[in-house]
Design a protein around this motif. Structure first.
Motif, short mmCIF file in Angstrom:
data_model
loop_
_atom_site.label_atom_id
_atom_site.label_comp_id
_atom_site.label_asym_id
_atom_site.label_seq_id
_atom_site.Cartn_x
_atom_site.Cartn_y
_atom_site.Cartn_z
N LEU A 80 0.83 -1.32 0.04
CA LEU A 80 -0.02 0.03 0.10
C LEU A 80 0.86 1.29 -0.08
O LEU A 80 1.75 1.17 0.50
N PRO A 81 0.40 2.39 -0.69
CA PRO A 81 1.02 3.52 -0.71
C PRO A 81 1.20 4.35 0.70
O PRO A 81 0.11 4.03 1.57
N ALA A 82 1.88 4.90 1.19
CA ALA A 82 2.03 5.93 2.27
C ALA A 82 1.38 7.26 2.21
O ALA A 82 1.22 7.95 3.14
N SER A 83 1.09 7.53 1.00
CA SER A 83 0.56 8.96 0.62
C SER A 83 -0.78 9.26 1.42
O SER A 83 -1.05 10.27 1.61
N ARG A 84 -1.43 8.41 1.79
CA ARG A 84 -2.80 8.40 2.44
C ARG A 84 -2.79 7.76 3.68
O ARG A 84 -3.71 6.96 4.00
N SER A 85 -1.88 8.03 4.58
CA SER A 85 -1.80 7.14 5.79
C SER A 85 -2.74 7.60 6.75
O SER A 85 -3.20 6.72 7.56
N ASN A 86 -3.36 8.79 6.76
CA ASN A 86 -4.43 9.01 7.56
C ASN A 86 -5.69 8.15 7.28
O ASN A 86 -6.31 7.75 8.20
N LEU A 87 -5.90 7.94 5.88
CA LEU A 87 -7.10 6.92 5.72
C LEU A 87 -6.82 5.46 6.23
O LEU A 87 -7.69 4.91 6.82
N GLY A 117 -8.16 1.36 10.03
CA GLY A 117 -7.77 0.38 11.15
C GLY A 117 -8.49 0.80 12.25
O GLY A 117 -8.95 -0.23 13.11
N MET A 118 -8.73 2.02 12.77
CA MET A 118 -9.48 2.17 13.92
C MET A 118 -10.97 1.89 13.88
O MET A 118 -11.41 1.00 14.80
N PHE A 119 -11.48 1.92 12.68
CA PHE A 119 -12.91 1.47 12.33
C PHE A 119 -13.09 0.16 12.54
O PHE A 119 -14.06 -0.52 13.03
N VAL A 120 -12.14 -0.61 11.89
CA VAL A 120 -12.07 -2.26 11.95
C VAL A 120 -11.99 -2.69 13.37
O VAL A 120 -12.61 -3.57 13.72
N ALA A 121 -11.29 -1.98 14.23
CA ALA A 121 -10.91 -2.45 15.27
C ALA A 121 -12.17 -2.28 16.10
O ALA A 121 -12.65 -3.26 17.05
N GLY A 122 -12.99 -1.19 16.07
CA GLY A 122 -13.99 -0.97 16.80
C GLY A 122 -15.12 -2.07 16.39
O GLY A 122 -15.80 -2.59 17.34
N VAL A 170 -13.85 11.09 12.99
CA VAL A 170 -13.09 12.53 13.43
C VAL A 170 -11.66 12.61 12.99
O VAL A 170 -11.28 13.65 12.52
N LEU A 171 -10.83 11.38 13.22
CA LEU A 171 -9.36 11.29 12.70
C LEU A 171 -9.16 11.67 11.16
O LEU A 171 -8.26 12.31 10.55
N VAL A 172 -10.08 10.99 10.43
CA VAL A 172 -10.07 11.04 8.98
C VAL A 172 -10.19 12.57 8.59
O VAL A 172 -9.69 13.44 7.91
N LEU A 173 -11.53 13.30 9.30
CA LEU A 173 -11.76 14.59 8.76
C LEU A 173 -10.75 15.51 9.24
O LEU A 173 -10.52 16.51 8.47
N ARG A 174 -9.89 15.21 10.21
CA ARG A 174 -9.02 16.28 10.92
C ARG A 174 -7.78 16.23 10.35
O ARG A 174 -6.78 16.98 10.42
#
Length: 387
Positions: free
Chosen positions: A261-268, A273-278, A372-376
């Motif tokens: 995977l590319p590192a360019s969209r690390s925030n996504l 990862g957080m969403f799947v963990a939840g 929130v993380l993705v939006l910020r």
């Protein structure tokens, strides 16, 4: 190899601690308190360890931290062999080794630039995270011996694993010259470093969202989930260790995907990862079948790998080189404070409310944090710092 071995030892100790305290007390509150004490060194000494790493270089810190861990494990083994309380001895050993890890963790992040340009930053983080997952995959097997053999023999395995990390750091030191940086260490300079780090919009969002995520993660992973598994397994460590092993295997499998995977969209990737963990925490509490719990654990473990690799990639991308270890320490500090609060509150909640219902609440809350993380943090490249 050294990373895998050290994490294996840490994971063995973590399973030992949860099992021993639960066996003694049958209380989620006290189990959560024990985990809180184990994790306390990360927020007590993490920033101190990062400052030493920025000044002295990563490899000397890695060797000294793991050498100290070997000494602690050996002393704890002798104490238990002499008849001391298992739960108390393991708790003291876990706290002391946690002090060593508070110094080691930022050193591992800071050593990545020294290994370039042979590897990209993201691929190196991927490699180190996979080593961590491999250690966690191996750890449940010796941990399954708990209750079936002398506990201090299991601790001996952890001590041997720390020795492998010392050897690996020694070998690396022959090819990597330690980079020293005569940074001032006064409080004023440290506060300026913190302000500089937090001035990055991306880093600030990562620090805050990671801390909130850790609050829910700590409650679910370290207290509520063990209660469900240990109660369902009549106090035996087998079911708990099996699901923890599934989490580790999921992380290893995910790292095979992350490598491409590319590192360019690390925030996504972090948000995903957080969403799947939840979602994993939400679902695992709704089934009492070990096979299904392990399958959900695979997905949960994969989500942890996505978070760890891409969060560290974001930190390395947006933090200035002279602040890199301390940026990592701030992230770890916030996460450990959140996790500490989570295990305490989760323990109290698990003793008073239905554990499956609590995991449902935790899972939904983590989903909101991921959004929130993705939006910020989008777009993430706006405030990139030069190396």
């Amino acid at each position: 190899m050294g990373r895998s071995a050290a994490i294996c030892g840490d994971q063995i100790l973590e399973i030992m601690l949860v099992w021993a305290v639960w066996q003694l007390t049958q209380s989620s509150t006290l189990t959560g308190l024990a985990v809180f004490i184990q994790r306390a060194p990360f927020w007590l000494f993490g920033f101190v360890g990062a400052t030493f790493t920025d000044r002295l270089g990563a490899l000397p810190i890695l060797k000294r931290a793991n050498g100290f861990a070997i000494l602690v494990a050996a002393l704890a083994t002798l104490a238990m062999a002499a008849g001391s309380s298992e739960a108390l001895t393991i708790l003291c050993a876990a706290f002391a080794i946690g002090c060593a890890r508070a110094f080691e963790s930022p050193a591992l992040t800071a050593i990545v630039p020294a290994l370039q340009p042979v590897w990209s930053t993201k691929n190196l983080n991927n490699l180190l995270d996979n080593a961590k997952r491999l250690g966690r995959l191996v750890a449940p097997f010796p941990a399954m011996l708990l209750g079936k053999t002398a506990t201090f023999l299991v601790l001996d395995i952890a001590a041997a694993s720390f020795a492998i990390m010392v050897t690996a750091a020694t070998v690396l030191s022959r090819s990597i010259r330690p980079a020293t940086n005569p940074l001032p260490t006064g409080i004023g300079e440290q506060l300026r470093a913190i302000r500089t780090i937090c001035a990055s919009r991306v880093l600030a969002a990562v620090l805050v969202c990671s801390a909130v995520y850790a609050l829910f993660h700590g409650a679910a992973y370290f207290v509520i989930l063990p209660r469900i598994l240990l109660e369902g397994g009549n106090g035996e460590a087998g079911a708990y260790a099996s699901v923890i092993g599934a989490f580790a295997f999921g992380g290893i499998a995910a790292n095979l995907i992350i490598a491409w995977l590319p590192a360019s969209r690390s925030n996504l990737m972090v948000g995903f990862g957080m969403f799947v963990a939840g979602l994993a925490f939400l679902l695992v509490g709704q089934t009492g079948t070990l096979a299904l719990q392990m399958a959900i654990g695979l997905a949960g473990g994969a989500s942890f790998a996505f978070q760890d690799v891409f969060i560290i990639t974001l930190i390395q991308k947006h933090a200035a080189a002279t602040h890199l270890a301390r940026a990592h320490a701030l992230w770890r500090l916030g996460s450990e404070l959140g996790l500490g609060a989570g295990v305490l509150l989760g323990g109290i909640a698990a003793d008073n409310f239905d554990a499956a219902w609590l995991l449902l609440v935790v899972g939904a809350s983590i989903g909101l944090v991921s959004l929130v993380l993705v939006l910020r943090t989008s777009p993430e490249a706006e405030d990139r710092h030069p190396a």
